[in-house]
Design a protein around this motif. Sequence first.
Motif, PDB file in Angstrom:
ATOM      1  N   GLU A 179       0.830  -1.213   0.000  1.00  0.00           N
ATOM      2  CA  GLU A 179       0.000   0.000   0.000  1.00  0.00           C
ATOM      3  C   GLU A 179       0.860   1.258   0.000  1.00  0.00           C
ATOM      4  OE1 GLU A 179      -3.175   2.266   2.988  1.00  0.00           O
ATOM      5  OE2 GLU A 179      -2.699   0.142   3.278  1.00  0.00           O
ATOM      6  N   CYS A 180       1.857   1.277   0.843  1.00  0.00           N
ATOM      7  CA  CYS A 180       2.737   2.448   0.901  1.00  0.00           C
ATOM      8  C   CYS A 180       3.613   2.537  -0.343  1.00  0.00           C
ATOM      9  CB  CYS A 180       3.599   2.396   2.161  1.00  0.00           C
ATOM     10  SG  CYS A 180       2.651   2.612   3.679  1.00  0.00           S
ATOM     11  N   ALA A 181       3.993   1.394  -0.903  1.00  0.00           N
ATOM     12  CA  ALA A 181       4.784   1.417  -2.126  1.00  0.00           C
ATOM     13  C   ALA A 181       4.009   2.073  -3.258  1.00  0.00           C
ATOM     14  CB  ALA A 181       5.194  -0.007  -2.516  1.00  0.00           C
ATOM     15  N   VAL A 182       2.697   1.779  -3.333  1.00  0.00           N
ATOM     16  CA  VAL A 182       1.850   2.423  -4.353  1.00  0.00           C
ATOM     17  C   VAL A 182       1.750   3.925  -4.095  1.00  0.00           C
ATOM     18  CG1 VAL A 182      -0.506   2.557  -5.241  1.00  0.00           C
ATOM     19  CG2 VAL A 182       0.545   0.328  -4.819  1.00  0.00           C
ATOM     20  N   ARG A 183       1.639   4.312  -2.819  1.00  0.00           N
ATOM     21  CA  ARG A 183       1.539   5.730  -2.482  1.00  0.00           C
ATOM     22  C   ARG A 183       2.817   6.479  -2.870  1.00  0.00           C
ATOM     23  NH1 ARG A 183       0.050   5.133   2.408  1.00  0.00           N
ATOM     24  NH2 ARG A 183      -2.169   5.313   1.953  1.00  0.00           N
ATOM     25  N   VAL A 184       3.971   5.882  -2.560  1.00  0.00           N
ATOM     26  CA  VAL A 184       5.239   6.530  -2.911  1.00  0.00           C
ATOM     27  C   VAL A 184       5.418   6.568  -4.422  1.00  0.00           C
ATOM     28  CG1 VAL A 184       7.753   6.312  -2.761  1.00  0.00           C
ATOM     29  CG2 VAL A 184       6.348   5.964  -0.730  1.00  0.00           C
ATOM     30  N   SER A 185       5.048   5.494  -5.108  1.00  0.00           N
ATOM     31  CA  SER A 185       5.160   5.470  -6.562  1.00  0.00           C
ATOM     32  C   SER A 185       4.306   6.575  -7.187  1.00  0.00           C
ATOM     33  CB  SER A 185       4.734   4.105  -7.090  1.00  0.00           C
ATOM     34  OG  SER A 185       4.783   4.067  -8.496  1.00  0.00           O
ATOM     35  N   GLY A 186       3.121   6.777  -6.656  1.00  0.00           N
ATOM     36  CA  GLY A 186       2.279   7.847  -7.165  1.00  0.00           C
ATOM     37  C   GLY A 186       2.882   9.213  -6.916  1.00  0.00           C
ATOM     38  N   ALA A 187       3.530   9.389  -5.749  1.00  0.00           N
ATOM     39  CA  ALA A 187       4.177  10.669  -5.456  1.00  0.00           C
ATOM     40  C   ALA A 187       5.321  10.939  -6.411  1.00  0.00           C
ATOM     41  CB  ALA A 187       4.679  10.670  -4.007  1.00  0.00           C
ATOM     42  N   VAL A 188       6.073   9.885  -6.766  1.00  0.00           N
ATOM     43  CA  VAL A 188       7.171  10.052  -7.718  1.00  0.00           C
ATOM     44  C   VAL A 188       6.638  10.427  -9.089  1.00  0.00           C
ATOM     45  CG1 VAL A 188       9.039   8.851  -8.903  1.00  0.00           C
ATOM     46  CG2 VAL A 188       8.710   8.506  -6.455  1.00  0.00           C
ATOM     47  N   ARG A 189       5.541   9.791  -9.510  1.00  0.00           N
ATOM     48  CA  ARG A 189       4.988  10.085 -10.834  1.00  0.00           C
ATOM     49  C   ARG A 189       4.407  11.490 -10.915  1.00  0.00           C
ATOM     50  NH1 ARG A 189       3.052   4.705 -10.495  1.00  0.00           N
ATOM     51  NH2 ARG A 189       0.986   5.456  -9.877  1.00  0.00           N
ATOM     52  N   ARG A 190       4.035  12.061  -9.776  1.00  0.00           N
ATOM     53  CA  ARG A 190       3.465  13.403  -9.790  1.00  0.00           C
ATOM     54  C   ARG A 190       4.516  14.495  -9.832  1.00  0.00           C
ATOM     55  NH1 ARG A 190      -0.250  10.922  -6.253  1.00  0.00           N
ATOM     56  NH2 ARG A 190       0.958  11.543  -4.413  1.00  0.00           N
TER      57      ARG A 190
END
Length: 301
Positions: A38-49
């Motif tokens: 769950e946190c990996a998806v959150r961090v990945s989304g932050a990187v993509r933004r």
Amino acid sequence: MRNDQWHASDDLAARYADGTLPEADAWSLESHLERCGECAVRVSGAVRRLPAPGVALAEVREAVLKDVRDTRETVPEGVRQPAPPAPRARLWSSFLARALWAAGPAVRGAWLPAVLLVALGALGLAYGADVEGARPLLLALAPVVPVAGVALSYGQYADPLHEIAAATRSGGLRLVLTRTAAVLAVSLPLLTVTGLLLPASGAPGAAAWLLPGLALTLASLALAGFVGCRAATAVTGGGWLCAVLVPALATTRGPALAGLAEQLDRCLDGPLAQGGWAAAAVLSAALLAARRSAYDHLPAR
């Protein structure tokens, strides 16, 4: 606190993505991401933004996924498609890139033009300005040229990738010797041929500087294990220049260039002088071999 007892907030993920998160907190978060999808998806989304890097990473990801999908569609199940051979030009370019990296910053940077400037300057003085002492000047400078190249080839101040290179399997003394060989392979033939093209004007032979140059280079490397590359090359190169230039400038019996030629005769000419330089080179090489482990972490001076 255990990694599975908390989750990364949006603010924490954003700070990690833009590099403002303290190093200790970043390590803790990375350890947590190994176990928490769950946190990996959150961090990945932050990187993509993120503005440009996030967009670039997203495009690379989509391109890779598209290639994987296309490969799966074209290759029958259970059949492995061999990878196409790399073009010969690409193999050569990759080999040259690795060789250039191994050669070191001196050969890639400003040192090589400086060597060419010394050679062309000596020829210009001899045939353009009719200076009779061009060969003595070249012989006085030639032994310190490879020493300077070694100083510019290794160490954290000379090489931006020093820490990475030193940590590799080919780092340490092996990398030092590889880069030293590259420096010698450029400077020795170039300066020797230049010396052959210059008028003798009473100076020693054009190849008389080879053993002194090799001995000074090896002495610099041996001393670097104690004081670092920059200090070692300053001691050996500066010592040589003082030994040949100071007596020539202090002479009152004639022109300084004539005094320089006489001093070079004493330092370079004859079996006794050359034998002394050969012995110095052998002793320096033996010290290098005996202290090879010291070159895994050279002093930063």
